[in-house]
Design a protein around this motif. Structure first.
Motif, PDB file in Angstrom:
ATOM      1  N   GLU A 251       0.828  -1.205   0.000  1.00 41.60           N
ATOM      2  CA  GLU A 251       0.000   0.000   0.000  1.00 41.60           C
ATOM      3  C   GLU A 251       0.865   1.259   0.000  1.00 41.60           C
ATOM      4  OE1 GLU A 251      -4.325   1.271   1.583  1.00 41.60           O
ATOM      5  OE2 GLU A 251      -3.170  -0.112   2.828  1.00 41.60           O
ATOM      6  N   ILE A 252       1.959   1.245   0.755  1.00 43.81           N
ATOM      7  CA  ILE A 252       2.853   2.406   0.762  1.00 43.81           C
ATOM      8  C   ILE A 252       3.437   2.630  -0.629  1.00 43.81           C
ATOM      9  CG2 ILE A 252       5.057   3.291   1.636  1.00 43.81           C
ATOM     10  CD1 ILE A 252       4.407   1.937   4.309  1.00 43.81           C
ATOM     11  N   ARG A 253       3.896   1.562  -1.273  1.00 41.61           N
ATOM     12  CA  ARG A 253       4.473   1.679  -2.611  1.00 41.61           C
ATOM     13  C   ARG A 253       3.452   2.235  -3.607  1.00 41.61           C
ATOM     14  NH1 ARG A 253       9.192  -1.409  -3.691  1.00 41.61           N
ATOM     15  NH2 ARG A 253       9.947  -2.549  -1.856  1.00 41.61           N
ATOM     16  N   ALA A 254       2.226   1.698  -3.552  1.00 40.33           N
ATOM     17  CA  ALA A 254       1.198   2.134  -4.502  1.00 40.33           C
ATOM     18  C   ALA A 254       0.841   3.598  -4.284  1.00 40.33           C
ATOM     19  CB  ALA A 254      -0.034   1.252  -4.366  1.00 40.33           C
ATOM     20  N   LEU A 255       0.659   4.008  -3.043  1.00 45.36           N
ATOM     21  CA  LEU A 255       0.222   5.379  -2.767  1.00 45.36           C
ATOM     22  C   LEU A 255       1.322   6.396  -3.035  1.00 45.36           C
ATOM     23  CD1 LEU A 255      -1.881   4.713   0.444  1.00 45.36           C
ATOM     24  CD2 LEU A 255      -2.729   5.367  -1.808  1.00 45.36           C
ATOM     25  N   THR A 256       2.571   6.049  -2.759  1.00 49.11           N
ATOM     26  CA  THR A 256       3.655   6.982  -3.081  1.00 49.11           C
ATOM     27  C   THR A 256       3.812   7.107  -4.598  1.00 49.11           C
ATOM     28  OG1 THR A 256       5.243   5.159  -2.764  1.00 49.11           O
ATOM     29  CG2 THR A 256       4.934   6.698  -0.935  1.00 49.11           C
ATOM     30  N   ARG A 257       3.568   6.020  -5.336  1.00 49.03           N
ATOM     31  CA  ARG A 257       3.627   6.123  -6.803  1.00 49.03           C
ATOM     32  C   ARG A 257       2.526   7.034  -7.324  1.00 49.03           C
ATOM     33  NH1 ARG A 257       3.766   1.035 -10.976  1.00 49.03           N
ATOM     34  NH2 ARG A 257       5.425   0.432  -9.519  1.00 49.03           N
ATOM     35  N   LEU A 258       1.321   6.884  -6.775  1.00 44.06           N
ATOM     36  CA  LEU A 258       0.226   7.760  -7.189  1.00 44.06           C
ATOM     37  C   LEU A 258       0.544   9.218  -6.879  1.00 44.06           C
ATOM     38  CD1 LEU A 258      -2.852   5.636  -6.055  1.00 44.06           C
ATOM     39  CD2 LEU A 258      -2.213   6.163  -8.407  1.00 44.06           C
ATOM     40  N   HIS A 259       1.111   9.460  -5.701  1.00 45.87           N
ATOM     41  CA  HIS A 259       1.447  10.839  -5.314  1.00 45.87           C
ATOM     42  C   HIS A 259       2.489  11.420  -6.257  1.00 45.87           C
ATOM     43  CE1 HIS A 259       2.277  14.254  -2.632  1.00 45.87           C
ATOM     44  NE2 HIS A 259       3.538  14.040  -2.916  1.00 45.87           N
ATOM     45  N   THR A 260       3.451  10.598  -6.683  1.00 42.34           N
ATOM     46  CA  THR A 260       4.524  11.073  -7.548  1.00 42.34           C
ATOM     47  C   THR A 260       4.037  11.321  -8.970  1.00 42.34           C
ATOM     48  OG1 THR A 260       6.141   9.849  -6.233  1.00 42.34           O
ATOM     49  CG2 THR A 260       6.831  10.542  -8.425  1.00 42.34           C
ATOM     50  N   ARG A 261       3.139  10.467  -9.463  1.00 42.51           N
ATOM     51  CA  ARG A 261       2.764  10.513 -10.872  1.00 42.51           C
ATOM     52  C   ARG A 261       1.597  11.456 -11.166  1.00 42.51           C
ATOM     53  NH1 ARG A 261       4.400   6.334 -13.967  1.00 42.51           N
ATOM     54  NH2 ARG A 261       3.788   7.748 -15.650  1.00 42.51           N
ATOM     55  N   TYR A 262       0.830  11.861 -10.154  1.00 42.16           N
ATOM     56  CA  TYR A 262      -0.287  12.786 -10.381  1.00 42.16           C
ATOM     57  C   TYR A 262      -0.041  14.072  -9.595  1.00 42.16           C
ATOM     58  CZ  TYR A 262      -2.850   9.005 -12.631  1.00 42.16           C
ATOM     59  OH  TYR A 262      -3.242   7.997 -13.489  1.00 42.16           O
ATOM     60  N   ARG A 263      -0.222  15.186 -10.277  1.00 40.18           N
ATOM     61  CA  ARG A 263       0.111  16.479  -9.671  1.00 40.18           C
ATOM     62  C   ARG A 263      -0.880  16.916  -8.602  1.00 40.18           C
ATOM     63  NH1 ARG A 263       4.212  18.668 -12.533  1.00 40.18           N
ATOM     64  NH2 ARG A 263       4.522  17.961 -14.692  1.00 40.18           N
ATOM     65  N   VAL A 264      -2.117  16.448  -8.689  1.00 41.41           N
ATOM     66  CA  VAL A 264      -3.140  16.817  -7.708  1.00 41.41           C
ATOM     67  C   VAL A 264      -3.773  15.531  -7.179  1.00 41.41           C
ATOM     68  CG1 VAL A 264      -3.624  19.045  -8.762  1.00 41.41           C
ATOM     69  CG2 VAL A 264      -4.905  17.041  -9.508  1.00 41.41           C
ATOM     70  N   PRO A 265      -4.306  15.555  -5.953  1.00 39.87           N
ATOM     71  CA  PRO A 265      -4.961  14.362  -5.413  1.00 39.87           C
ATOM     72  C   PRO A 265      -6.136  13.933  -6.287  1.00 39.87           C
ATOM     73  CG  PRO A 265      -4.543  15.978  -3.677  1.00 39.87           C
ATOM     74  CD  PRO A 265      -4.260  16.663  -4.975  1.00 39.87           C
ATOM     75  N   LEU A 266      -6.343  12.643  -6.373  1.00 40.75           N
ATOM     76  CA  LEU A 266      -7.433  12.076  -7.168  1.00 40.75           C
ATOM     77  C   LEU A 266      -8.606  11.753  -6.250  1.00 40.75           C
ATOM     78  CD1 LEU A 266      -5.238   9.595  -9.249  1.00 40.75           C
ATOM     79  CD2 LEU A 266      -5.971  11.895  -9.903  1.00 40.75           C
ATOM     80  N   PRO A 267      -9.795  12.294  -6.505  1.00 35.26           N
ATOM     81  CA  PRO A 267     -10.930  12.029  -5.612  1.00 35.26           C
ATOM     82  C   PRO A 267     -11.355  10.570  -5.604  1.00 35.26           C
ATOM     83  CG  PRO A 267     -11.648  13.201  -7.591  1.00 35.26           C
ATOM     84  CD  PRO A 267     -10.147  13.208  -7.609  1.00 35.26           C
ATOM     85  N   GLU A 268     -11.002   9.812  -6.651  1.00 37.91           N
ATOM     86  CA  GLU A 268     -11.431   8.416  -6.727  1.00 37.91           C
ATOM     87  C   GLU A 268     -10.453   7.451  -6.058  1.00 37.91           C
ATOM     88  OE1 GLU A 268     -12.893  10.805 -10.177  1.00 37.91           O
ATOM     89  OE2 GLU A 268     -10.885  10.274  -9.472  1.00 37.91           O
ATOM     90  N   LEU A 269      -9.332   7.962  -5.528  1.00 35.99           N
ATOM     91  CA  LEU A 269      -8.324   7.102  -4.917  1.00 35.99           C
ATOM     92  C   LEU A 269      -7.838   7.713  -3.599  1.00 35.99           C
ATOM     93  CD1 LEU A 269      -6.342   6.187  -8.146  1.00 35.99           C
ATOM     94  CD2 LEU A 269      -7.646   4.579  -6.733  1.00 35.99           C
ATOM     95  N   PRO A 270      -7.287   6.897  -2.700  1.00 33.65           N
ATOM     96  CA  PRO A 270      -6.856   7.412  -1.392  1.00 33.65           C
ATOM     97  C   PRO A 270      -5.701   8.396  -1.520  1.00 33.65           C
ATOM     98  CG  PRO A 270      -6.963   4.994  -1.415  1.00 33.65           C
ATOM     99  CD  PRO A 270      -7.083   5.451  -2.832  1.00 33.65           C
ATOM    100  N   GLN A 271      -5.536   9.192  -0.470  1.00 32.07           N
ATOM    101  CA  GLN A 271      -4.456  10.175  -0.451  1.00 32.07           C
ATOM    102  C   GLN A 271      -3.551   9.889   0.732  1.00 32.07           C
ATOM    103  OE1 GLN A 271      -5.738  14.239  -0.417  1.00 32.07           O
ATOM    104  NE2 GLN A 271      -3.686  15.057  -0.048  1.00 32.07           N
TER     105      GLN A 271
END
Length: 317
Positions: A64-84
């Motif tokens: 979960e840490i790996r997935a969420l840090t990848r999302l944070h790195t690859r998207y400039r703004v938080p995604l409402p459909e995914l955890p932050q």
């Protein structure tokens, strides 16, 4: 994870989503929720609250840490459909993960109360979450009603502890297969089928779509194909749902790092290539002439003629 008590708060030390050192003053609310000293409520995941099998628990938390840090790195703004993600630490004896709480309520029950228009928005949120995961090479791996939240406007897909890189074997491995985005699409199709019909679909079952309304049959066409590569993508399902909002484009990692590479080259230009100096080669000396050799075949012919001549003279005399 380091704690230091200050009044009713503990200090939690770790890293922010970008990997920088950070700390939070928290107060426990229940088994997995804390309140910070500035009044925020956050979700706290740790090894203590996850289960008895330490090795499996560590793997799930790491996923979960790996997935969420990848999302944070690859998207400039938080995604409402995914955890932050808020913070984490996995290098200490007490690893943890801090998250913003899910939006809305878990839809593990009560989905059938959604109106028709709400159902469409629910499905759009679900497949947007999958499309955004798949765009950065992640497969959720456990899409189901317990991992979905609904806030009246959109769906949020949570619980990324089984998230895996596309083409990689899940950790922990459950069936030996590698992760494919089509696995998420099929699992989401089961959720949609249950949403419309109220009938539960087992993971390996293929529901009879021909007996369902045309709108459902068209929406889920190919979703349950045995070959994951033949299933529609999450983006294609969004097209069937007539979702007109563009999906956010992930950061191109190579392009984003190019200025840094260029600056590095400016500060440390490549060393000039030094051509090796050829070593002088001593001239070869011509071999000394040896005694001249007479060819054997002509010599034998001469000897034969001499002997024959002598024999003729002897015969005449």
């Amino acid at each position: 994870m380091k704690h230091s008590a200050t009044s009713n708060f503990d200090t939690l030390t770790g890293r922010d989503p970008a990997g920088r050192a950070a700390s939070w003053r928290i107060q426990a609310l229940d088994a997995d929720r804390v309140r910070t000293d500035d009044g925020r409520t956050l979700v706290l995941r740790s090894l203590h609250a996850q289960g008895d099998d330490l090795a499996v628990t560590e793997t799930l938390l790491d996923n979960e840490i790996r997935a969420l840090t990848r999302l944070h790195t690859r998207y400039r703004v938080p995604l409402p459909e995914l955890p932050q993600i808020v913070g984490y630490d996995f290098d200490s004896a007490e690893p943890f993960l801090l998250l913003e709480p899910p939006s809305g309520k878990c839809v593990d029950s009560g989905l059938r109360t959604l109106l028709i228009d709400e159902r469409r928005r629910f499905m759009i949120g679900l497949f947007r979450a999958l499309a955004q995961l798949h765009a950065v090479g992640l497969v959720h791996g456990s899409v189901g009603l317990p991992s979905l939240y609904w806030d009246g406007a959109t769906t949020q897909l949570v619980n990324l502890e089984h998230a895996t890189g596309t083409g990689e074997a899940p950790r922990p491995s459950r069936n030996g297969s590698v992760a494919h985005p089509g696995h998420d699409v099929r699992a989401a199709g089961r959720v949609v089928y249950e949403l419309f019909t109220g009938r539960h679909v087992q993971p390996g079952d293929v529901p009879d779509l021909a007996s369902q309304p045309e709108v459902l049959e068209s929406l889920l066409h190919g979703v349950f194909d045995q070959d994951p590569q033949q299933r529609p993508t999450a983006v294609q399902v969004l097209e069937r749902l007539n979702d007109r909002d563009p999906l956010p484009r992930p950061v191109d990692v190579t392009a984003a790092m190019k200025p840094g590479y260029d600056r590095f080259d400016e500060l440390r230009p490549p060393k000039p290539v030094v051509r090796p100096v050829s070593q002088p080669v001593a001239p070869r000396r011509a071999p000394k002439p040896g005694p001249r050799q007479v060819p054997l075949i002509p010599l034998a012919a001469v000897v034969f003629l001499v002997i024959a001549t002598i024999a003729v003279l002897v015969a005449v005399l």
